[in-house]
Design a protein around this motif. Structure first.
Motif, mmCIF file in Angstrom:
data_model
loop_
_atom_site.group_PDB
_atom_site.id
_atom_site.type_symbol
_atom_site.label_atom_id
_atom_site.label_comp_id
_atom_site.label_asym_id
_atom_site.label_seq_id
_atom_site.Cartn_x
_atom_site.Cartn_y
_atom_site.Cartn_z
ATOM 1 N N PHE A 141 50.774 15.374 68.601
ATOM 2 C CA PHE A 141 49.915 16.326 67.914
ATOM 3 C C PHE A 141 50.542 17.706 67.915
ATOM 4 C CE2 PHE A 141 46.148 18.317 66.400
ATOM 5 C CZ PHE A 141 46.005 19.503 67.106
ATOM 6 N N ILE A 142 51.056 18.107 69.061
ATOM 7 C CA ILE A 142 51.654 19.433 69.177
ATOM 8 C C ILE A 142 52.858 19.562 68.257
ATOM 9 C CG2 ILE A 142 52.944 20.943 70.737
ATOM 10 C CD1 ILE A 142 51.115 19.809 72.987
ATOM 11 N N LEU A 143 53.748 18.562 68.291
ATOM 12 C CA LEU A 143 54.957 18.651 67.466
ATOM 13 C C LEU A 143 54.615 18.552 65.987
ATOM 14 C CD1 LEU A 143 57.302 16.601 69.783
ATOM 15 C CD2 LEU A 143 57.271 19.057 69.420
ATOM 16 N N ASP A 144 53.602 17.719 65.650
ATOM 17 C CA ASP A 144 53.148 17.661 64.252
ATOM 18 C C ASP A 144 52.660 19.021 63.800
ATOM 19 O OD1 ASP A 144 51.635 14.330 64.230
ATOM 20 O OD2 ASP A 144 53.673 15.053 63.856
ATOM 21 N N THR A 145 51.888 19.676 64.668
ATOM 22 C CA THR A 145 51.361 20.993 64.317
ATOM 23 C C THR A 145 52.503 21.974 64.091
ATOM 24 O OG1 THR A 145 49.503 20.510 65.786
ATOM 25 C CG2 THR A 145 49.688 22.763 65.012
ATOM 26 N N VAL A 146 53.534 21.896 64.924
ATOM 27 C CA VAL A 146 54.669 22.801 64.768
ATOM 28 C C VAL A 146 55.360 22.543 63.436
ATOM 29 C CG1 VAL A 146 56.958 23.383 65.656
ATOM 30 C CG2 VAL A 146 55.068 23.099 67.233
ATOM 31 N N ILE A 147 55.572 21.258 63.108
ATOM 32 C CA ILE A 147 56.262 20.931 61.861
ATOM 33 C C ILE A 147 55.436 21.346 60.653
ATOM 34 C CG2 ILE A 147 57.123 19.056 60.401
ATOM 35 C CD1 ILE A 147 57.724 17.506 62.944
ATOM 36 N N SER A 148 54.138 21.019 60.689
ATOM 37 C CA SER A 148 53.325 21.293 59.494
ATOM 38 C C SER A 148 53.088 22.782 59.308
ATOM 39 C CB SER A 148 52.001 20.532 59.548
ATOM 40 O OG SER A 148 51.299 20.880 60.716
ATOM 41 N N ASN A 149 53.230 23.561 60.370
ATOM 42 C CA ASN A 149 53.074 24.998 60.234
ATOM 43 C C ASN A 149 54.365 25.707 59.899
ATOM 44 O OD1 ASN A 149 50.386 26.348 60.886
ATOM 45 N ND2 ASN A 149 50.477 24.687 62.348
ATOM 46 N N TYR A 150 55.422 24.911 59.710
ATOM 47 C CA TYR A 150 56.735 25.487 59.489
ATOM 48 C C TYR A 150 56.718 26.501 58.352
ATOM 49 C CZ TYR A 150 61.535 25.996 58.091
ATOM 50 O OH TYR A 150 62.733 26.521 57.738
ATOM 51 N N ASN A 151 57.329 27.629 58.605
ATOM 52 C CA ASN A 151 57.374 28.707 57.626
ATOM 53 C C ASN A 151 58.803 29.236 57.634
ATOM 54 O OD1 ASN A 151 57.197 31.112 56.249
ATOM 55 N ND2 ASN A 151 55.868 32.097 57.755
#
Lengths: 231, 266, 123
Positions: free
Chosen positions: A164-174
């Motif tokens: 979940f944490i890594l998914d959140t990091v990827i999907s928030n990628y800017n």
């Protein structure tokens, strides 16, 4: 210009040298791992970046300036421990972040709370430890910051929560923001990182991109870490 | 930003002080009724109940004051020196704003507590015969005594209020300074905070006494009796305000330096 | 389900292989639109920059075309797709032959074993 830069950074606590001549340069759009064993100086470096500590020598620059209240407005920090006040409700947490950070996306955060099954009226003290950690992560990643500093985000956390944490990091990628993840658990995180810094006893011992390490050394970063930090 | 800090600080503290004030008012009503009942020499059971309610009211007053002080200390400790500090000190606000917000809120609660205690006392004494008689006697006494007449002036009330507010702020700051020094160490944070609480006071008392002794000659004309009683009262009040302000300022500077340069969040 | 990635090879090259497999197997049909870098990175569980690198390489090879605003599309060049399929197969065969040689089998024995196994699987 690098969003995060350290030039010959030193930090001592009395006689103890926590950081020694650290040089780091991180450009926007990069996801960088700060990898090292416990006590290597990772948390000290994070605290310096947030202005919670002041350097003993050298320089630390966020977007070209020393840490102050203006740099804090563009840095989103996830501390190692859960720090959200126990008495607040989920809704009040959202209010708090929206009040202080203009880059906070309240709707996105609220939606993620909903997806995790956190009712807005629920108080932090009623949440389980895992839920609190995820709530804190959501608050931090829901900001449109220039630099995200995540201190040991996957340390004591179950595998599903790590995803979940890594998914959140990827999907928030800017592409205009950089993410620095400090950890000593590498295998899960490796695929998400662009480049890594190995830190040991306050010194940077290696800096390379993940794919370069795999190509040149024929091993994963995790395997290389085990070799470099063999006890 | 300061406004937002105040908003959230009040949110955090009102949930404790609010209910306490309600309990205090409720018990003061009970106390008033108890006095009337006890006056009319009732059955034994009612006497006991009345006595209990009066005692409860007394406890509530002391308790509310103690909680107000404890809350002031605890808010600084948990919100700034504890884990929450990681959030507070990484907000886009200055250390000054963090400290000032705490001072303002704790001072407001101290004044509010004093007001609540006053109101509850008035409720307790409402239409109680002998209290009304006592008030009459005191008013008469004030009218007769010349010096005390100055006390009826609005100026004195303002000065007393200013003194009260600055004293509350300075009082809080003393704790803040002690805690910010104590928590700058890695071990024994709480113990050292208590130690420095006393050390700071000792140092201030000694310094204060030395200043008074040294400037005894300088300030002599100020204390000569020929300017009259009323101006003397004003002067004394303003001197007290100044004294408290200086102490408070020193505590503030200490707190600020410790939080800016020697923050040691665990 | 995150993509299975080996730990000893560069990630971007494994991503390229994975996408090529998707193209030849029909998961990403010829002329069809590919998911965005970010979506595919999320699905794979990898850094979007690395996924971007894989896309760029595929564009360079011509398997994928970037239309300026609408995204990335699989080529309609069926020959190229066939060639890619063969290349992937050849790589697999190379690994297989290396492993069989290590076991000590010669070319004829290998061929015999392969047809035996293939007919078993076929039924």
């Amino acid at each position: 210009m690098p969003i995060f830069e350290c030039r010959d950074l030193d930090k001592s606590f009395g006689q103890v040298r926590a950081l020694d001549g650290v040089n780091i340069s991180i450009e926007p759009g990069r996801i960088v791992g700060l990898l090292g064993p416990n006590g290597s100086g990772k948390t000290t470096l994070m605290k310096l970046a947030n202005g919670l500590l002041t350097p003993s020598g050298g320089e630390l620059l966020i977007n070209g300036s020393a840490p102050d209240r203006n740099t804090r407005a563009i840095v989103s920090y996830l501390p190692e421990r859960t720090c959200i006040p126990l008495w607040m409700s989920a809704g009040q947490l959202l209010d708090f972040y929206r009040d202080f950070y203009t880059d906070f996306r309240r709707d996105a955060a609220e939606k993620m709370f909903g997806r995790l099954g956190i009712p807005l009226k629920q108080k932090v003290k009623q949440m389980s430890k895992g839920t609190r950690e995820k709530a804190q992560l959501i608050l931090v990643m829901s900001r449109r910051a220039g630099l995200y500093l995540l201190d040991e985000p996957i340390g004591g956390v179950d595998p599903a929560a790590r995803d979940f944490i890594l998914d959140t990091v990827i999907s928030n990628y800017n592409p205009e923001a950089a993410v620095v993840i400090s950890t000593h658990i590498i295998s899960d995180v490796e695929k998400v990182l662009d480049e890594v810094y190995f830190i040991n006893r306050g010194e940077i011992v290696l800096h390379d991109s993940v794919d370069a390490i795999r190509e040149e050394k024929g091993m994963s970063v995790d395997a290389l870490f085990r070799e470099v930090f063999k006890c | 930003m300061l406004g937002k800090l105040l908003k959230h600080e009040f949110r955090a503290t009102a949930r404790i002080m609010g209910p306490l004030y309600l309990v205090l008012i409720a018990l003061s009503i009970c106390a008033n009724l108890s006095i009337r009942i006890l006056d009319s020499s009732p059955a034994a059971a009612l006497t006991v109940l009345g006595a209990i309610l009066l005692a409860a009211f007394g406890l509530a007053v002391t308790g509310t004051v103690i909680v107000a002080v404890a809350l002031m200390v605890n808010r600084f400790r948990t919100n700034l020196m504890g884990d929450e500090g990681y959030i507070m000190f990484t907000l886009p606000v200055s250390v000054d704003q963090l400290v000032v917000s705490k001072i303002i809120v704790s001072t407001v609660w101290f004044i509010a507590t004093a007001a609540a205690v006053l109101v509850s006392a008035l409720i307790t004494a409402f239409r109680i015969e002998y209290v009304e008689k006592a008030v009459e006697m005191i008013s008469e006494l004030i009218r007769i005594t010349p010096g005390l007449q100055a006390l009826k002036g609005a100026a004195v009330i303002v000065e007393v209020l200013v003194l009260a507010v600055t004293a509350c702020a300075s009082f809080s700051l003393l704790f803040y300074a002690a805690m910010s020094i104590g928590h700058s160490f890695s071990n024994h944070k709480k113990l050292l905070s208590v130690v420095f609480f006393f050390v700071i006071q000792f140092v201030m008392q000694t310094a204060g006494s030395l200043v008074i002794l040294a400037s005894g000659t300088l300030f002599k004309p100020w204390f000569s009796g020929d300017i009259g009683i009323i101006p003397s009262v004003h002067r004394a009040l303003w001197l007290a305000v100044l004294y408290v302000l200086i102490r408070g300022a020193i505590y503030y500077i200490v707190t600020r330096i410790m939080l800016k340069k020697h923050l040691n969040l665990e | 389900m995150k993509w299975q990635l080996r730990s000893d090879a560069p990630i971007y090259s494994q991503l390229i292989e994975h996408i090529k497999l998707g193209i030849v197997s029909g998961e990403f049909p010829p002329g069809g639109k590919l998911p965005s870098v970010r979506d595919l990175a999320g699905e794979a569980g990898v850094n979007p920059n690395t996924m971007q690198r894989a896309f760029t390489e595929l564009e360079r090879e011509g398997l994928v075309n970037a239309q300026r605003t609408s995204g990335r599309y699989v080529t309609e060049d069926h020959e190229m797709i066939e060639e890619t399929k063969k290349d992937l197969a050849r790589a697999k065969i190379k690994d297989f032959l290396e492993a069989m040689t290590r076991l000590g089998y010669g070319a004829d024995e290998i061929a015999a074993l392969v047809s035996e196994q293939a007919s078993k699987e076929g039924s």
